[in-house]
Design an enzyme around this catalytic site. Structure first.
Site, short mmCIF file in Angstrom:
data_model
loop_
_atom_site.label_atom_id
_atom_site.label_comp_id
_atom_site.label_asym_id
_atom_site.label_seq_id
_atom_site.Cartn_x
_atom_site.Cartn_y
_atom_site.Cartn_z
N PRO A 130 0.61 -1.23 0.02
CA PRO A 130 -0.02 0.19 0.17
C PRO A 130 1.01 1.12 -0.24
O PRO A 130 0.47 1.97 0.97
CB PRO A 130 -0.73 0.11 1.14
CG PRO A 130 0.11 -1.37 2.56
CD PRO A 130 0.72 -1.86 1.59
N CYS A 131 1.58 1.41 -0.65
CA CYS A 131 2.35 3.10 -1.21
C CYS A 131 1.24 3.92 -1.42
O CYS A 131 1.71 5.33 -0.52
CB CYS A 131 2.77 2.88 -2.54
SG CYS A 131 2.09 2.76 -4.23
#
Length: 162
Positions: A130-131
């Site tokens: 989850p950047c």
């Protein structure tokens, strides 16, 4: 290595998934994708797949708001520094935000903030890694390789207000 490709139409537009029978290797926004150079170097072939699978099921569940955690097996392929960054990103929980500096401190020190941003931009499996949950220290969004509109939509799914 033999891989499969599937393009699915979602609320965020088309997503392209690259996977084997054992792992998800890449998730790209759009129908046109650039294969991760580390995957490409080990690749024998990519075959088109139209079947249902766990990778697609979990991504679609996330996008419709019914999934907060992923159980799918992923294979992170990249430089050793990038993999360290991506492994830290996975620890950022659904609905939470961290800064580039927070991640930099975990992987080597504050001076690595810019390098963390660059590794985020090379993340081959966004959403699952989850950047989109990483922002600048001043509270602004920072960047996103697929565009800030996509980042905002992903944060909206998780009910994160920026």
């Amino acid at each position: 290595m033999n891989l499969y490709k599937q393009i699915i139409n979602t609320s965020l537009g088309y997503l392209t998934l690259i996977y084997s029978k054992d792992y998800l290797y890449q998730l790209s926004f759009g129908e046109n994708y650039k294969l991760n150079k580390y995957i490409e170097s080990e690749l024998n072939s990519i075959k088109k797949d139209n079947g249902s699978n766990i990778y697609i099921k979990e991504v679609l569940e996330y996008l419709n708001g019914s999934r907060k955690y992923f159980d799918i097996p992923i294979k992170l392929i990249g430089s050793s520094f990038s993999k360290k960054v991506w492994e830290e990103l996975i620890k950022v929980e659904y609905g939470q935000l961290k800064t580039y500096k927070d991640i930099a401190l975990k992987v080597g020190g504050e001076r690595y903030s810019r390098a963390v941003g660059m590794a985020n931009g090379k993340n081959p499996i966004p959403i699952i890694v989850p950047c989109h949950r990483i922002i600048k220290s001043d509270g602004s969004l920072g960047g996103y390789s697929s565009g800030l509109d996509i980042k905002k939509e992903l944060l909206k799914i998780e009910k994160i207000q920026i």
